[in-house]
Design a protein around this motif. Structure first.
Motif, PDB file in Angstrom:
ATOM      1  N   ALA A   1       0.824  -1.222   0.000  1.00 24.21           N
ATOM      2  CA  ALA A   1       0.000   0.000   0.000  1.00 24.21           C
ATOM      3  C   ALA A   1       0.852   1.262   0.000  1.00 24.21           C
ATOM      4  O   ALA A   1       0.476   2.270  -0.616  1.00 24.21           O
ATOM      5  CB  ALA A   1      -0.937  -0.008   1.210  1.00 24.21           C
ATOM      6  N   ARG A   2       2.002   1.231   0.665  1.00 25.26           N
ATOM      7  CA  ARG A   2       2.874   2.412   0.727  1.00 25.26           C
ATOM      8  C   ARG A   2       3.395   2.811  -0.645  1.00 25.26           C
ATOM      9  O   ARG A   2       3.840   3.938  -0.831  1.00 25.26           O
ATOM     10  CB  ARG A   2       4.032   2.177   1.686  1.00 25.26           C
ATOM     11  N   GLN A   3       3.342   1.928  -1.608  1.00 27.18           N
ATOM     12  CA  GLN A   3       3.799   2.259  -2.954  1.00 27.18           C
ATOM     13  C   GLN A   3       2.929   3.336  -3.587  1.00 27.18           C
ATOM     14  O   GLN A   3       3.354   3.995  -4.528  1.00 27.18           O
ATOM     15  CB  GLN A   3       3.809   1.011  -3.838  1.00 27.18           C
ATOM     16  N   THR A   4       1.725   3.525  -3.053  1.00 25.81           N
ATOM     17  CA  THR A   4       0.802   4.508  -3.632  1.00 25.81           C
ATOM     18  C   THR A   4       0.696   5.778  -2.804  1.00 25.81           C
ATOM     19  O   THR A   4       0.019   6.718  -3.215  1.00 25.81           O
ATOM     20  CB  THR A   4      -0.606   3.899  -3.795  1.00 25.81           C
ATOM     21  N   GLY A   5       1.321   5.826  -1.632  1.00 25.69           N
ATOM     22  CA  GLY A   5       1.260   7.031  -0.807  1.00 25.69           C
ATOM     23  C   GLY A   5       1.189   6.701   0.660  1.00 25.69           C
ATOM     24  O   GLY A   5       1.459   5.568   1.075  1.00 25.69           O
ATOM     25  N   PRO A   6       0.804   7.684   1.478  1.00 27.96           N
ATOM     26  CA  PRO A   6       0.726   7.480   2.927  1.00 27.96           C
ATOM     27  C   PRO A   6      -0.269   6.373   3.287  1.00 27.96           C
ATOM     28  O   PRO A   6      -1.268   6.180   2.593  1.00 27.96           O
ATOM     29  CB  PRO A   6       0.241   8.829   3.460  1.00 27.96           C
ATOM     30  N   VAL A   7       0.028   5.676   4.384  1.00 29.10           N
ATOM     31  CA  VAL A   7      -0.798   4.540   4.799  1.00 29.10           C
ATOM     32  C   VAL A   7      -1.147   4.663   6.281  1.00 29.10           C
ATOM     33  O   VAL A   7      -0.317   5.041   7.104  1.00 29.10           O
ATOM     34  CB  VAL A   7      -0.055   3.206   4.561  1.00 29.10           C
TER      35      VAL A   7
ATOM     36  N   ARG B   1       4.902  -1.636  16.123  1.00 31.24           N
ATOM     37  CA  ARG B   1       5.905  -2.558  15.590  1.00 31.24           C
ATOM     38  C   ARG B   1       6.279  -2.352  14.127  1.00 31.24           C
ATOM     39  O   ARG B   1       7.328  -2.842  13.693  1.00 31.24           O
ATOM     40  CB  ARG B   1       5.406  -3.999  15.742  1.00 31.24           C
ATOM     41  N   LEU B   2       5.421  -1.690  13.363  1.00 33.48           N
ATOM     42  CA  LEU B   2       5.647  -1.608  11.919  1.00 33.48           C
ATOM     43  C   LEU B   2       6.005  -0.184  11.502  1.00 33.48           C
ATOM     44  O   LEU B   2       5.309   0.765  11.861  1.00 33.48           O
ATOM     45  CB  LEU B   2       4.408  -2.096  11.164  1.00 33.48           C
ATOM     46  N   ALA B   3       7.053  -0.057  10.742  1.00 30.63           N
ATOM     47  CA  ALA B   3       7.519   1.257  10.301  1.00 30.63           C
ATOM     48  C   ALA B   3       6.697   1.762   9.117  1.00 30.63           C
ATOM     49  O   ALA B   3       6.118   0.981   8.369  1.00 30.63           O
ATOM     50  CB  ALA B   3       8.992   1.171   9.919  1.00 30.63           C
ATOM     51  N   GLY B   4       6.677   3.077   8.976  1.00 36.75           N
ATOM     52  CA  GLY B   4       6.115   3.686   7.788  1.00 36.75           C
ATOM     53  C   GLY B   4       4.646   4.023   7.838  1.00 36.75           C
ATOM     54  O   GLY B   4       4.067   4.412   6.825  1.00 36.75           O
ATOM     55  N   LEU B   5       4.025   3.901   8.996  1.00 35.23           N
ATOM     56  CA  LEU B   5       2.608   4.268   9.103  1.00 35.23           C
ATOM     57  C   LEU B   5       2.478   5.762   9.373  1.00 35.23           C
ATOM     58  O   LEU B   5       3.245   6.334  10.147  1.00 35.23           O
ATOM     59  CB  LEU B   5       1.939   3.505  10.242  1.00 35.23           C
ATOM     60  N   SER B   6       1.469   6.361   8.768  1.00 35.80           N
ATOM     61  CA  SER B   6       1.168   7.767   9.042  1.00 35.80           C
ATOM     62  C   SER B   6       0.243   7.913  10.235  1.00 35.80           C
ATOM     63  O   SER B   6       0.273   8.930  10.923  1.00 35.80           O
ATOM     64  CB  SER B   6       0.535   8.424   7.818  1.00 35.80           C
ATOM     65  N   ALA B   7      -0.608   6.918  10.473  1.00 39.31           N
ATOM     66  CA  ALA B   7      -1.573   6.978  11.573  1.00 39.31           C
ATOM     67  C   ALA B   7      -2.168   5.597  11.806  1.00 39.31           C
ATOM     68  O   ALA B   7      -2.087   4.715  10.951  1.00 39.31           O
ATOM     69  CB  ALA B   7      -2.685   7.974  11.253  1.00 39.31           C
ATOM     70  N   ALA B   8      -2.787   5.453  12.973  1.00 36.08           N
ATOM     71  CA  ALA B   8      -3.492   4.213  13.314  1.00 36.08           C
ATOM     72  C   ALA B   8      -4.720   4.573  14.140  1.00 36.08           C
ATOM     73  O   ALA B   8      -4.700   5.527  14.919  1.00 36.08           O
ATOM     74  CB  ALA B   8      -2.588   3.271  14.094  1.00 36.08           C
ATOM     75  N   ILE B   9      -5.780   3.793  13.959  1.00 37.59           N
ATOM     76  CA  ILE B   9      -7.018   3.978  14.715  1.00 37.59           C
ATOM     77  C   ILE B   9      -7.492   2.608  15.173  1.00 37.59           C
ATOM     78  O   ILE B   9      -7.608   1.680  14.369  1.00 37.59           O
ATOM     79  CB  ILE B   9      -8.116   4.660  13.875  1.00 37.59           C
TER      80      ILE B   9
ATOM     81  N   ASN C   1      -7.501  12.767   8.340  1.00 37.55           N
ATOM     82  CA  ASN C   1      -7.236  13.965   7.551  1.00 37.55           C
ATOM     83  C   ASN C   1      -6.072  14.769   8.129  1.00 37.55           C
ATOM     84  O   ASN C   1      -5.315  15.394   7.393  1.00 37.55           O
ATOM     85  CB  ASN C   1      -8.479  14.832   7.427  1.00 37.55           C
ATOM     86  N   GLU C   2      -5.942  14.769   9.440  1.00 36.96           N
ATOM     87  CA  GLU C   2      -4.847  15.508  10.087  1.00 36.96           C
ATOM     88  C   GLU C   2      -3.490  14.842   9.881  1.00 36.96           C
ATOM     89  O   GLU C   2      -2.461  15.523   9.855  1.00 36.96           O
ATOM     90  CB  GLU C   2      -5.099  15.607  11.598  1.00 36.96           C
ATOM     91  N   HIS C   3      -3.479  13.523   9.750  1.00 35.30           N
ATOM     92  CA  HIS C   3      -2.199  12.795   9.744  1.00 35.30           C
ATOM     93  C   HIS C   3      -1.810  12.149   8.425  1.00 35.30           C
ATOM     94  O   HIS C   3      -0.672  11.665   8.306  1.00 35.30           O
ATOM     95  CB  HIS C   3      -2.211  11.755  10.857  1.00 35.30           C
ATOM     96  N   MET C   4      -2.680  12.133   7.471  1.00 38.51           N
ATOM     97  CA  MET C   4      -2.377  11.506   6.178  1.00 38.51           C
ATOM     98  C   MET C   4      -1.939  12.577   5.190  1.00 38.51           C
ATOM     99  O   MET C   4      -2.753  13.289   4.644  1.00 38.51           O
ATOM    100  CB  MET C   4      -3.601  10.755   5.642  1.00 38.51           C
ATOM    101  N   HIS C   5      -0.652  12.674   4.978  1.00 37.70           N
ATOM    102  CA  HIS C   5      -0.145  13.623   3.994  1.00 37.70           C
ATOM    103  C   HIS C   5       1.041  13.004   3.275  1.00 37.70           C
ATOM    104  O   HIS C   5       1.762  12.158   3.821  1.00 37.70           O
ATOM    105  CB  HIS C   5       0.231  14.963   4.622  1.00 37.70           C
ATOM    106  N   SER C   6       1.206  13.383   2.062  1.00 34.06           N
ATOM    107  CA  SER C   6       2.274  12.809   1.237  1.00 34.06           C
ATOM    108  C   SER C   6       3.638  13.317   1.636  1.00 34.06           C
ATOM    109  O   SER C   6       3.821  14.370   2.135  1.00 34.06           O
ATOM    110  CB  SER C   6       2.031  13.128  -0.233  1.00 34.06           C
TER     111      SER C   6
END
Length: 165
Positions: A47-53, A71-79, A160-165
Protein backbone atom coordinates in the motif's frame (compact mmCIF):
# COMPACT_ATOMS: atom_id res chain seq x y z
CA UNK A 1 -6.76 -5.24 3.80
CA UNK A 2 -5.14 -8.55 4.54
CA UNK A 3 -7.35 -11.58 5.05
CA UNK A 4 -6.36 -12.15 8.66
CA UNK A 5 -8.08 -15.53 8.84
CA UNK A 6 -6.49 -16.92 5.65
CA UNK A 7 -3.87 -18.83 7.62
CA UNK A 8 -6.75 -20.62 9.38
CA UNK A 9 -8.57 -21.74 6.22
CA UNK A 10 -10.02 -20.57 2.93
CA UNK A 11 -13.17 -18.51 2.40
CA UNK A 12 -13.97 -18.10 6.10
CA UNK A 13 -17.08 -16.03 6.67
CA UNK A 14 -18.41 -15.58 10.18
CA UNK A 15 -21.37 -13.67 11.56
CA UNK A 16 -22.07 -12.30 15.00
CA UNK A 17 -23.83 -15.22 16.65
CA UNK A 18 -22.17 -16.86 19.67
CA UNK A 19 -20.98 -19.88 17.65
CA UNK A 20 -19.41 -17.60 15.03
CA UNK A 21 -17.61 -15.62 17.71
CA UNK A 22 -16.27 -18.80 19.28
CA UNK A 23 -15.06 -20.05 15.89
CA UNK A 24 -13.40 -16.71 15.17
CA UNK A 25 -11.58 -16.79 18.50
CA UNK A 26 -10.48 -20.40 17.86
CA UNK A 27 -9.03 -19.48 14.47
CA UNK A 28 -7.40 -16.32 15.81
CA UNK A 29 -5.73 -18.20 18.66
CA UNK A 30 -4.38 -20.83 16.23
CA UNK A 31 -2.54 -18.19 14.18
CA UNK A 32 0.66 -16.89 15.78
CA UNK A 33 0.60 -13.14 16.38
CA UNK A 34 3.93 -12.83 14.55
CA UNK A 35 2.35 -14.35 11.43
CA UNK A 36 -0.56 -11.94 11.59
CA UNK A 37 1.82 -9.00 11.98
CA UNK A 38 3.83 -10.27 8.99
CA UNK A 39 0.64 -10.32 6.88
CA UNK A 40 -0.15 -6.75 7.92
CA UNK A 41 3.44 -5.64 7.21
CA UNK A 42 3.29 -7.16 3.72
CA UNK A 43 0.01 -5.38 3.02
CA UNK A 44 1.40 -2.07 4.28
CA UNK A 45 4.52 -2.42 2.12
CA UNK A 46 2.36 -2.84 -0.95
CA UNK A 47 0.00 0.00 0.00
CA UNK A 48 2.87 2.41 0.73
CA UNK A 49 3.80 2.26 -2.95
CA UNK A 50 0.80 4.51 -3.63
CA UNK A 51 1.26 7.03 -0.81
CA UNK A 52 0.73 7.48 2.93
CA UNK A 53 -0.80 4.54 4.80
CA UNK A 54 -2.86 4.23 7.98
CA UNK A 55 -4.37 1.23 9.72
CA UNK A 56 -7.80 1.01 11.29
CA UNK A 57 -9.24 -1.97 13.07
CA UNK A 58 -12.19 -3.11 15.13
CA UNK A 59 -12.08 -5.58 18.06
CA UNK A 60 -9.13 -7.91 17.29
CA UNK A 61 -8.33 -5.48 14.48
CA UNK A 62 -8.31 -2.60 16.97
CA UNK A 63 -5.60 -4.39 18.93
CA UNK A 64 -3.73 -5.15 15.71
CA UNK A 65 -3.92 -1.47 14.70
CA UNK A 66 -2.23 -0.58 18.00
CA UNK A 67 0.42 -3.26 17.57
CA UNK A 68 1.01 -2.14 13.98
CA UNK A 69 1.58 1.41 15.20
CA UNK A 70 4.13 0.06 17.68
CA UNK A 71 5.91 -2.56 15.59
CA UNK A 72 5.65 -1.61 11.92
CA UNK A 73 7.52 1.26 10.30
CA UNK A 74 6.11 3.69 7.79
CA UNK A 75 2.61 4.27 9.10
CA UNK A 76 1.17 7.77 9.04
CA UNK A 77 -1.57 6.98 11.57
CA UNK A 78 -3.49 4.21 13.31
CA UNK A 79 -7.02 3.98 14.72
CA UNK A 80 -8.23 1.24 17.02
CA UNK A 81 -11.81 0.54 18.02
CA UNK A 82 -12.39 -1.53 21.18
CA UNK A 83 -9.07 -3.38 21.05
CA UNK A 84 -9.05 -5.65 24.07
CA UNK A 85 -5.39 -6.70 23.76
CA UNK A 86 -4.02 -3.16 23.86
CA UNK A 87 -3.67 -3.03 27.64
CA UNK A 88 -1.67 -6.30 27.50
CA UNK A 89 0.85 -4.58 25.20
CA UNK A 90 0.86 -1.19 26.90
CA UNK A 91 4.65 -1.25 27.26
CA UNK A 92 4.97 -1.16 23.45
CA UNK A 93 5.08 2.45 22.34
CA UNK A 94 3.33 3.64 19.18
CA UNK A 95 5.65 5.08 16.54
CA UNK A 96 2.92 7.05 14.77
CA UNK A 97 -0.14 9.02 15.86
CA UNK A 98 -2.89 6.73 17.13
CA UNK A 99 -6.47 7.29 18.22
CA UNK A 100 -8.52 4.80 20.25
CA UNK A 101 -12.28 4.30 20.72
CA UNK A 102 -13.95 2.30 23.52
CA UNK A 103 -17.46 1.75 24.85
CA UNK A 104 -18.04 2.51 28.53
CA UNK A 105 -20.38 -0.49 28.78
CA UNK A 106 -18.06 -3.00 27.09
CA UNK A 107 -18.10 -6.20 29.19
CA UNK A 108 -14.86 -7.39 27.54
CA UNK A 109 -12.69 -4.31 28.13
CA UNK A 110 -12.75 -2.97 31.69
CA UNK A 111 -12.62 0.81 32.09
CA UNK A 112 -9.66 0.27 34.42
CA UNK A 113 -7.73 -1.02 31.41
CA UNK A 114 -8.68 1.99 29.34
CA UNK A 115 -7.55 4.19 32.24
CA UNK A 116 -4.17 2.39 32.26
CA UNK A 117 -3.74 3.13 28.56
CA UNK A 118 -4.61 6.78 29.15
CA UNK A 119 -2.18 7.00 32.06
CA UNK A 120 0.62 5.48 29.96
CA UNK A 121 -0.13 7.77 26.99
CA UNK A 122 -1.90 10.88 28.28
CA UNK A 123 -1.57 12.74 24.96
CA UNK A 124 -3.12 9.90 22.93
CA UNK A 125 -6.70 10.66 21.87
CA UNK A 126 -8.86 8.05 23.63
CA UNK A 127 -12.61 8.41 23.21
CA UNK A 128 -15.25 6.75 25.38
CA UNK A 129 -18.85 6.26 24.29
CA UNK A 130 -22.03 5.32 26.14
CA UNK A 131 -22.06 2.01 24.31
CA UNK A 132 -20.91 -1.59 24.48
CA UNK A 133 -18.44 -3.73 22.57
CA UNK A 134 -18.90 -3.57 18.81
CA UNK A 135 -20.86 -0.31 18.97
CA UNK A 136 -19.73 0.61 15.47
CA UNK A 137 -21.02 -2.54 13.73
CA UNK A 138 -24.65 -2.34 12.61
CA UNK A 139 -24.90 -6.15 12.63
CA UNK A 140 -24.21 -6.45 16.36
CA UNK A 141 -26.66 -6.12 19.24
CA UNK A 142 -24.48 -3.40 20.79
CA UNK A 143 -24.61 -1.21 17.68
CA UNK A 144 -25.14 2.38 18.74
CA UNK A 145 -25.77 4.68 15.78
CA UNK A 146 -25.05 7.99 17.57
CA UNK A 147 -21.77 6.69 19.04
CA UNK A 148 -20.77 5.15 15.71
CA UNK A 149 -21.43 8.42 13.88
CA UNK A 150 -19.39 10.48 16.34
CA UNK A 151 -16.55 7.94 16.34
CA UNK A 152 -16.47 7.81 12.55
CA UNK A 153 -16.33 11.60 12.28
CA UNK A 154 -13.51 11.69 14.81
CA UNK A 155 -11.68 8.97 12.89
CA UNK A 156 -11.99 10.78 9.57
CA UNK A 157 -10.81 14.04 11.14
CA UNK A 158 -7.85 12.20 12.68
CA UNK A 159 -6.92 10.63 9.35
CA UNK A 160 -7.24 13.97 7.55
CA UNK A 161 -4.85 15.51 10.09
CA UNK A 162 -2.20 12.79 9.74
CA UNK A 163 -2.38 11.51 6.18
CA UNK A 164 -0.14 13.62 3.99
CA UNK A 165 2.27 12.81 1.24
Amino acid sequence: APDLFARGGRDIELGYEAADGAEGRRIRMAIPLEATMADIAATLALARQTGPVAVMGFCWGGSLAYLSACRLAGLSAAIGYYGGMIVDHIEEQPQCPIELHFGRNDPHIPLAGVARIHKAYPMMPIHLYEAGHGFHCDERKDFDAPSAAIAWQRSMTFLNEHMHS
